[in-house]
Motif scaffolding. Structure first.
Motif, PDB file in Angstrom:
ATOM      1  N   HIS A 244       0.829  -1.199   0.000  1.00 50.06           N
ATOM      2  CA  HIS A 244       0.000   0.000   0.000  1.00 50.06           C
ATOM      3  C   HIS A 244       0.862   1.247   0.000  1.00 50.06           C
ATOM      4  CE1 HIS A 244      -2.821   2.979   1.946  1.00 50.06           C
ATOM      5  NE2 HIS A 244      -3.430   2.618   0.834  1.00 50.06           N
ATOM      6  N   THR A 248       0.834   4.045  -3.342  1.00 50.05           N
ATOM      7  CA  THR A 248       0.423   5.444  -3.332  1.00 50.05           C
ATOM      8  C   THR A 248       1.540   6.371  -3.839  1.00 50.05           C
ATOM      9  OG1 THR A 248      -1.056   4.835  -1.561  1.00 50.05           O
ATOM     10  CG2 THR A 248      -0.736   7.177  -1.918  1.00 50.05           C
ATOM     11  N   ALA A 251       1.698   6.022  -7.474  1.00 44.86           N
ATOM     12  CA  ALA A 251       0.607   6.744  -8.129  1.00 44.86           C
ATOM     13  C   ALA A 251       0.964   8.220  -8.247  1.00 44.86           C
ATOM     14  CB  ALA A 251      -0.686   6.575  -7.341  1.00 44.86           C
ATOM     15  N   ARG A 252       1.540   8.768  -7.174  1.00 46.14           N
ATOM     16  CA  ARG A 252       1.942  10.183  -7.208  1.00 46.14           C
ATOM     17  C   ARG A 252       3.022  10.411  -8.255  1.00 46.14           C
ATOM     18  NH1 ARG A 252       3.401  10.931  -1.242  1.00 46.14           N
ATOM     19  NH2 ARG A 252       1.518  10.113  -0.284  1.00 46.14           N
ATOM     20  N   GLY A 255       1.593  10.432 -11.577  1.00 40.15           N
ATOM     21  CA  GLY A 255       0.863  11.696 -11.713  1.00 40.15           C
ATOM     22  C   GLY A 255       1.791  12.837 -12.071  1.00 40.15           C
ATOM     23  N   ARG A 256       2.887  12.939 -11.326  1.00 39.64           N
ATOM     24  CA  ARG A 256       3.843  14.036 -11.566  1.00 39.64           C
ATOM     25  C   ARG A 256       4.434  13.926 -12.970  1.00 39.64           C
ATOM     26  NH1 ARG A 256       5.725  14.734  -5.776  1.00 39.64           N
ATOM     27  NH2 ARG A 256       3.865  15.832  -5.041  1.00 39.64           N
ATOM     28  N   ARG A 259       2.081  15.126 -15.507  1.00 39.32           N
ATOM     29  CA  ARG A 259       2.028  16.592 -15.561  1.00 39.32           C
ATOM     30  C   ARG A 259       3.255  17.142 -16.301  1.00 39.32           C
ATOM     31  NH1 ARG A 259       0.893  18.943  -9.908  1.00 39.32           N
ATOM     32  NH2 ARG A 259       0.187  16.830  -9.508  1.00 39.32           N
TER      33      ARG A 259
ATOM     34  N   ASP B   9      -5.274  10.743   0.551  1.00 40.71           N
ATOM     35  CA  ASP B   9      -3.896  11.165   0.285  1.00 40.71           C
ATOM     36  C   ASP B   9      -3.922  12.529  -0.413  1.00 40.71           C
ATOM     37  OD1 ASP B   9      -0.901   9.977  -0.049  1.00 40.71           O
ATOM     38  OD2 ASP B   9      -1.460  11.211  -1.780  1.00 40.71           O
ATOM     39  N   ALA B  11      -1.644  14.610  -1.703  1.00 34.24           N
ATOM     40  CA  ALA B  11      -0.901  14.834  -2.945  1.00 34.24           C
ATOM     41  C   ALA B  11      -1.616  14.197  -4.131  1.00 34.24           C
ATOM     42  CB  ALA B  11       0.508  14.263  -2.811  1.00 34.24           C
ATOM     43  N   LEU B  12      -2.091  12.941  -3.913  1.00 37.12           N
ATOM     44  CA  LEU B  12      -2.780  12.235  -4.986  1.00 37.12           C
ATOM     45  C   LEU B  12      -4.087  12.944  -5.328  1.00 37.12           C
ATOM     46  CD1 LEU B  12      -2.408   9.813  -6.757  1.00 37.12           C
ATOM     47  CD2 LEU B  12      -3.634   8.432  -5.085  1.00 37.12           C
ATOM     48  N   ALA B  14      -4.763  16.108  -5.007  1.00 36.60           N
ATOM     49  CA  ALA B  14      -4.466  17.340  -5.753  1.00 36.60           C
ATOM     50  C   ALA B  14      -4.224  17.016  -7.227  1.00 36.60           C
ATOM     51  CB  ALA B  14      -3.246  18.021  -5.146  1.00 36.60           C
ATOM     52  N   HIS B  15      -3.487  15.923  -7.441  1.00 33.95           N
ATOM     53  CA  HIS B  15      -3.181  15.507  -8.811  1.00 33.95           C
ATOM     54  C   HIS B  15      -4.452  15.127  -9.574  1.00 33.95           C
ATOM     55  CE1 HIS B  15      -1.564  13.392 -12.183  1.00 33.95           C
ATOM     56  NE2 HIS B  15      -1.992  12.213 -11.743  1.00 33.95           N
ATOM     57  N   MET B  53      -9.552   2.662   1.264  1.00 33.38           N
ATOM     58  CA  MET B  53      -9.062   2.766   2.645  1.00 33.38           C
ATOM     59  C   MET B  53      -9.121   4.220   3.083  1.00 33.38           C
ATOM     60  SD  MET B  53      -5.869   0.231   2.762  1.00 33.38           S
ATOM     61  CE  MET B  53      -5.731  -1.149   1.676  1.00 33.38           C
TER      62      MET B  53
END
Lengths: 456, 225
Positions: A244, A248, A251-252, A255-256, A259, B9, B11-12, B14-15, B53
């Motif tokens: 987990h 996450t 995933a970030r 995402g970055r 962008r 989360d 940051a996620l 916001a994305h 979650m």
């Protein structure tokens, strides 16, 4: 049958019945000895002593004195009735109270039936008689009644047959019940162990609360299982959290990067760099989810959803899915299975496993080859195989290919992450199936053999 | 579209919000399960993006509570629990779609589009789908283009029908895999592209315009131009 013979319960039953019969036989033997053998011996000794005395009288005083002594003995006999017969050397009967005797002297102790009529009533007698020829030709028979002992022996013989028969039945019966009780408790432990082995860590041995040996064994096992469960859960928590926690940020990261790709605008170098980075991040994510899936399958946390499946349809769908890729590579894809072939399978998992096998075959067989997917019913179970006529696999490699991240020697330049076959192995294990690698001469044949009893 | 994003989360979240706004939607965010349930029941959204979650109330419980009140707002579950059986559990709990983290923004947007439309009262039951000169008769299992009949396999028919139903919108490879094939599995190689290229060859005759467009890095879209 051989399993029955080897089973502890069966042996316990036999041993118990055997010991039970032996003790009863010993007890009956002792009774017979005390009630029959010992008194008979006493009578024998008595008869021998009397015969000796009478013989001495005959030798000292002649036949007349002996006859007198015999008559006196018959009249004043205390205890068992006394019998005798005195025959002169010519065969003339001097005195006798025996109804009959063997025509010739047999010179030893024997049993003579000596039934007598008293006032028209027959009284049964059995005389233990010592028959001897004296040196002067006189024949002397001296005996005592042992009717009581012989009838006692007869009764005991008769009783022995019955008692022994009942003992055997009783011994086997009680032994069977006893071993059944023990066997059942051992079976409970076995079942629990199997349940835990199959991944259900909540399984516990049922304890009766009687505090006996089996209860103590059960309690010890349960403590051990609790400990294993706690450790296992701790490991699971760590890996779940790790997965987990990794997902996450990943995933970030994606995402970055997305962008970044957008912000790059017309800067082609930037765009390509960003999209390549996204591809790599996606690959990372795929490896992560494959690893998690394998670990869930391996420790039995992925419950199987068995459903009645048309196996041929499954293979047709699989072949159809990979057909365009096979055409692109110039590989002939052949399906060999005949309806009806129905089994209870976890459709998604088996499809995944076969898809990985076929994918491998397509990647490694090489252009122009032939790949055969087949389903057959074997005595060991349902055999789902993917066979190619490509370069094959060395025996030492076949042992290692299911290891996580292992990549074969010939896989340089072939895309993959070394998890495909680990996944297949995990799916096979979840189905209780065997994963076999065989030399197809030429090529490789990989079979998933799912035992039928597991298929229900 | 009016969208509710439930994600703890920051940051996620916001994305996702940036991406969804960029695609022209209005998005509200909340980071807590209880709060999400209150907002979802009070206001009307076109779609909800729901993390599993969550603090205070688990995502699936929020979903169950929502469905218990006969609220049919399309819900896209977004979760780090990405295994097949977790996905099945999410869909059984009343989710309309399920995505595992991490995900591509484009994939999320493509799914949101088809989800929100699922709720719209369009003639979904229509048995004939038309895109430009391509006509798909679902009842008769026939596909014709400019009056020319195109022989397709059943699978190809399902692919083209799914594309046509979502005509003009981007359909990703995983969406195709989930909706056209009846197995939940993860192909090691991207075979979907091969199926699409075969289909493309079949429905495009000489001199005709290509109706299936590749959206680089995302998927495909079926449209006239």
């Amino acid at each position: 049958m051989s399993r029955l013979l080897r089973s502890l319960s069966f042996r316990l039953t036999l041993i118990y019945a055997g010991l039970f019969c032996l003790s009863v036989a010993l007890l009956m033997g002792a009774g017979y000895w005390l009630r029959v053998v010992v008194p008979m011996d006493q009578t024998r000794h008595m008869v021998e002593r009397e015969a000796q005395t009478l013989r001495a009288i005959e030798e000292a005083h002649g036949i007349g004195a002996t006859a007198e002594a015999l008559d006196r003995r018959a009249q004043h006999s205390d205890g068992a009735k006394a019998f005798h017969a005195l025959l002169a050397p010519g065969g003339h009967v001097v005195t006798s109270n025996l109804p009959g005797w063997p025509a010739r002297s047999i010179e030893r102790m024997s049993l003579i039936e000596a039934d007598t009529f008293v006032d028209g009533v027959e009284i049964d007698y059995d005389a233990l008689v010592l028959d001897q020829m004296l040196p002067d030709g006189t024949r002397l028979l001296v005996g005592r009644d042992v009717e009581e002992l012989t009838s006692e022996a007869e009764i005991l013989h008769f009783a022995a047959i019955w008692i022994f028969g009942v003992t055997v039945v009783l011994g086997l019966g009680i032994g069977w019940l006893m071993s059944l009780a023990i066997g059942r408790r051992i079976e409970a432990v076995t079942l629990t162990a199997r349940q835990v082995m199959e991944g259900d860590l909540t399984g516990r041995v049922q304890v009766r609360g009687s505090g006996d040996d089996f209860d103590r064994l059960g309690e010890t096992l349960n403590l051990m299982l609790s400990r294993i469960e706690t450790l296992f859960q701790a490991v699971q928590r760590v890996s779940d959290n790790a997965a987990h926690e990794l997902r996450t940020p990943l995933a970030r990261l994606i995402g970055r990067l997305e962008r970044l790709e957008q912000a790059a605008g017309d800067d082609l170098t930037m765009r390509v760099a960003a999209s390549d980075a996204i591809v790599e991040a996606n690959r990372l994510q795929q490896i992560l989810s494959a690893l998690m899936r394998i670990s869930r399958l391996e420790n039995g946390r992925h419950p199987l959803e068995l459903q009645r499946t048309d196996v041929v349809q499954l293979l047709e769908d699989l072949a159809e899915f990979y057909q365009p890729e096979a055409e692109r590579l110039g590989i002939e894809l052949v399906l060999s299975a005949r309806r009806p072939l129905v089994a209870d399978l976890d459709l998604d998992l088996v499809f995944q496993a076969l898809s990985n096998l076929l994918d491998n075959a397509l990647k490694h067989a090489g252009a122009g080859r032939r790949i055969e997917i087949s389903a057959t019913r074997r005595p060991e179970g349902l055999d789902l195989s993917v066979r190619d006529d490509g370069p094959g696999l060395a025996a030492d490699e076949a042992r290692r290919v299911t290891e996580q991240f292992y990549r074969g020697k010939g896989s340089g330049g072939v895309p993959g992450d070394g998890l495909g076959l680990s996944m297949v192995a995990a799916i096979a294990q979840a189905h209780g199936a065997a994963l076999e690698f065989a030399d197809a001469q030429p090529g490789l044949r990989v079979s998933l053999v799912i035992p039928e009893h597991r298929l229900g | 579209m009016q969208i509710l994003l439930v994600e703890d989360d920051a940051a996620l979240a916001a994305h996702i919000m940036a991406g969804v706004r960029e695609a022209g939607h209005v998005v509200e965010h909340c980071a807590d399960g209880r709060d999400a349930l209150v907002r979802a029941t009070c206001e009307c959204y076109d779609a909800i993006i729901l993390d599993r979650m969550l603090p205070t109330l688990d995502g699936l419980k929020v979903l169950a509570a929502l469905r218990a009140t006969d609220d049919a707002t399309p819900v896209l579950i977004l979760s780090a629990l990405g295994d097949v059986d977790e996905r099945v559990r999410g869909l059984r709990a009343g989710g309309d779609d399920y995505m595992a983290k991490p995900f591509a923004m484009s994939e999320l947007l493509a799914r949101l589009e088809t989800l929100a439309r699922r709720n719209a009262p369009v003639a979904e039951a229509a048995s004939v789908l038309r895109v430009a000169d391509l006509e798909i008769d679902l009842g008769g299992h026939t596909v014709t283009r400019a009056g020319r009949r195109i022989p397709l396999t059943l699978r190809e028919l399902r692919i083209v029908a799914y594309l046509a139903r979502n005509a003009g919108r981007v359909v990703t490879r995983t969406m195709l895999l989930e909706n056209v094939w009846d197995y939940n599995f993860d192909p090691q190689t991207n075979i979907i592209d091969q199926h699409i290229s075969k289909l493309r060859q079949k429905i495009t005759a000489e001199g005709e315009a290509d109706l299936i467009h590749t959206v680089r890095g995302v998927g495909y879209t079926l449209r006239a131009e």
